[in-house]
Design an enzyme around this catalytic site. Structure first.
Site, PDB file in Angstrom:
ATOM      1  N   PRO A   1       2.722  -4.556   1.103  1.00 59.42           N
ATOM      2  CA  PRO A   1       3.404  -3.259   1.180  1.00 59.42           C
ATOM      3  C   PRO A   1       4.641  -3.255   0.262  1.00 59.42           C
ATOM      4  O   PRO A   1       5.695  -3.768   0.624  1.00 59.42           O
ATOM      5  CB  PRO A   1       3.795  -3.149   2.658  1.00 59.42           C
ATOM      6  CG  PRO A   1       3.848  -4.560   3.136  1.00 59.42           C
ATOM      7  CD  PRO A   1       2.855  -5.333   2.347  1.00 59.42           C
TER       8      PRO A   1
ATOM      9  N   ASP B   1       7.763  -7.345  -1.489  1.00 57.97           N
ATOM     10  CA  ASP B   1       6.737  -7.348  -0.447  1.00 57.97           C
ATOM     11  C   ASP B   1       7.450  -7.246   0.898  1.00 57.97           C
ATOM     12  O   ASP B   1       8.152  -8.176   1.319  1.00 57.97           O
ATOM     13  CB  ASP B   1       5.942  -8.651  -0.548  1.00 57.97           C
ATOM     14  CG  ASP B   1       4.825  -8.747   0.484  1.00 57.97           C
ATOM     15  OD1 ASP B   1       4.806  -7.938   1.429  1.00 57.97           O
ATOM     16  OD2 ASP B   1       3.979  -9.662   0.351  1.00 57.97           O
ATOM     17  N   HIS B   2       7.288  -6.116   1.581  1.00 59.30           N
ATOM     18  CA  HIS B   2       8.039  -5.859   2.811  1.00 59.30           C
ATOM     19  C   HIS B   2       7.631  -6.794   3.944  1.00 59.30           C
ATOM     20  O   HIS B   2       8.313  -6.863   4.987  1.00 59.30           O
ATOM     21  CB  HIS B   2       7.854  -4.400   3.256  1.00 59.30           C
ATOM     22  CG  HIS B   2       9.080  -3.794   3.852  1.00 59.30           C
ATOM     23  ND1 HIS B   2       9.889  -4.473   4.742  1.00 59.30           N
ATOM     24  CD2 HIS B   2       9.650  -2.565   3.698  1.00 59.30           C
ATOM     25  CE1 HIS B   2      10.894  -3.694   5.108  1.00 59.30           C
ATOM     26  NE2 HIS B   2      10.779  -2.530   4.484  1.00 59.30           N
ATOM     27  N   ARG B   3       6.567  -7.554   3.776  1.00 57.48           N
ATOM     28  CA  ARG B   3       6.181  -8.498   4.816  1.00 57.48           C
ATOM     29  C   ARG B   3       7.139  -9.687   4.873  1.00 57.48           C
ATOM     30  O   ARG B   3       7.252 -10.347   5.912  1.00 57.48           O
ATOM     31  CB  ARG B   3       4.753  -8.996   4.580  1.00 57.48           C
ATOM     32  CG  ARG B   3       3.686  -7.917   4.668  1.00 57.48           C
ATOM     33  CD  ARG B   3       2.319  -8.459   4.297  1.00 57.48           C
ATOM     34  NE  ARG B   3       2.298  -8.980   2.927  1.00 57.48           N
ATOM     35  CZ  ARG B   3       1.243  -9.586   2.383  1.00 57.48           C
ATOM     36  NH1 ARG B   3       0.133  -9.753   3.096  1.00 57.48           N
ATOM     37  NH2 ARG B   3       1.296 -10.018   1.137  1.00 57.48           N
TER      38      ARG B   3
END
Length: 419
Positions: free
Chosen positions: A218, A391-393
């Site tokens: 994401p 990467d929002h993870r």
């Protein structure tokens, strides 16, 4: 006993490759260390050496075959004293490649099978046995340049060792206009006003990796404007006092600033994995290099520990060998962070796609003079816009913002990254 020659793994992440060319022919005697084939990966063309002495008894995979799985049997070698005709060829794991028929084959040759089910079937006629063909000895770089410029290698006389065609021979032919029609299949005219170019290994892997990145990571984006007048002044002073042959670029200073920020905000220097997040102890910074047909991301390992002059030397060397297809797989494998710089093309601002499995990538735009407000008054400064794709993870918004603050501070006050 017969020795199976396997498709080698030229990098830790390689699962398949293209058998670009056999350098030897069936029936040829080879010695350990002799170059026998050229393998094309998504990054480069590599020469494969024989590991044993013997005679090439049979090719199991035709040259030009794509998606040949790592560890698939590509040829069989008869050891010294063995009769190649009496050997029992592999049947369970791979179907042998037949000698070239007079007319195109009506049925496709059985696909190469291996532990990893990624091999593609080989169809149509294959290379004739030795004695019925004329082998052209040329370096991988010479073949690449010849293909790009439509040069007929068969028309050239090599000046390299043992008559091998080298880069200088092809470049001379290009200058003299010795060209040949592009072979059928490499670029097919589909209809008036269009053309169809089959994917090479590099384009396929780029497509797969970046599609995977956008589908699974994401992305979110953070952009800041950096004033670089102080950096430009520092760069000028550094180059005036640098040893002969050393020239530090703005991109070298961007790499150093990114490495500084990765050590200052280490939670960005990592990647997301299913069971947890992995963080790295040093800044292994990849730099995107445009090459014919795609891009390569060679790695400057431990950039946080290197001086600007060391980064400059490594960057020039890696970029040059990336463009000529001479990188070792270890030089473009791994990396904890990537920088993509399009400033030299006049691009003001853009957002890059994360290079998986990394957690972030920095897109660097052009430095240009812009109006700015300083202490309530209008002024002019040289400004460079940079955008972090994260990467929002693994990287939250506030974490990404803190990284951008550290990067901006290093760019605007370059003495910070030199301490």
């Amino acid at each position: 006993m017969a020795v199976n020659i396997l498709m080698p793994a030229l990098s830790p992440t390689m699962t398949d490759g293209t058998l670009a060319r056999w350098v030897v022919g069936e029936g040829d005697a080879v010695r350990s260390g002799d170059v026998i084939a050229e393998i094309e990966t998504d990054k480069a063309t590599m020469e494969v050496e024989a590991l044993d002495d013997g005679i090439i008894a049979k090719f199991m995979v035709a040259e030009g075959s794509q998606n040949v799985a790592v560890n698939a049997v590509i040829a069989v070698l008869a050891e010294d004293g063995e009769d190649p005709a009496s050997l029992t060829l592999p049947t369970a794991d791979v179907a042998p490649v037949a000698a070239a028929p007079v007319a195109p084959a009506k049925e496709p040759v059985a696909p190469v099978s291996a532990p990893m089910p990624v091999a593609a079937p080989v169809s149509g006629p294959v290379s004739p046995a030795v004695g019925s063909r004329t082998r052209i000895f040329a370096s991988p770089l010479a073949r690449r340049i010849a293909g790009d410029n439509g040069v007929d290698l068969a028309a050239l006389t090599g000046t390299g060792p043992h008559g091998r065609i080298i880069r200088a021979d092809v470049e001379e032919a290009v200058a003299r206009g010795i060209t040949a029609p592009v072979a059928t299949g490499s670029a097919v005219i589909a209809e008036a006003g269009s053309r169809f170019v089959p994917h090479n290994a590099m384009r396929r892997v780029i497509a797969e990796r970046l599609q995977y990145s956008k589908q699974t990571a994401p992305h979110f984006y953070l952009t800041v404007d950096c004033e670089i007048d102080t950096l430009l002044s520092a760069r000028k002073s550094l180059n005036e006092n640098a040893p002969e042959g050393v020239k530090i670029s703005v991109n070298d200073m961007v790499i150093k600033a990114a490495a500084y920020a990765l050590m200052t905000v280490p939670d960005v220097n990592g990647c997301y994995e299913e069971e947890g997040c992995r963080y790295y102890d040093q800044a292994d910074v990849c730099m995107a290099v445009a090459v014919d047909g795609g891009l390569v991301t060679p790695v400057i390992h431990g950039a946080n520990k290197l001086s600007l002059s060391e980064i400059a030397g490594k960057a020039v060397d890696l970029a040059g060998r990336a463009r000529s297809g001479k990188l070792d797989p270890s030089e473009y494998s791994g990396g904890s962070f990537t920088i993509s710089n399009l400033g030299m093309f006049g691009i003001r601002e853009f957002a890059a796609v994360i290079n998986p499995p990394q957690g972030a990538i920095l897109a660097v735009g052009a430095g240009e003079q812009r109006p700015v407000v300083k202490q309530g008054a209008l002024a002019v400064a040289t400004v460079m816009s940079v955008t972090l794709s994260a990467d929002h993870r693994i990287v939250d918004g506030a974490l990404g913002a803190r990284w951008m603050q550290a990067f901006k501070a290093a760019i605007e006050n370059p003495v910070m990254m030199l301490l």
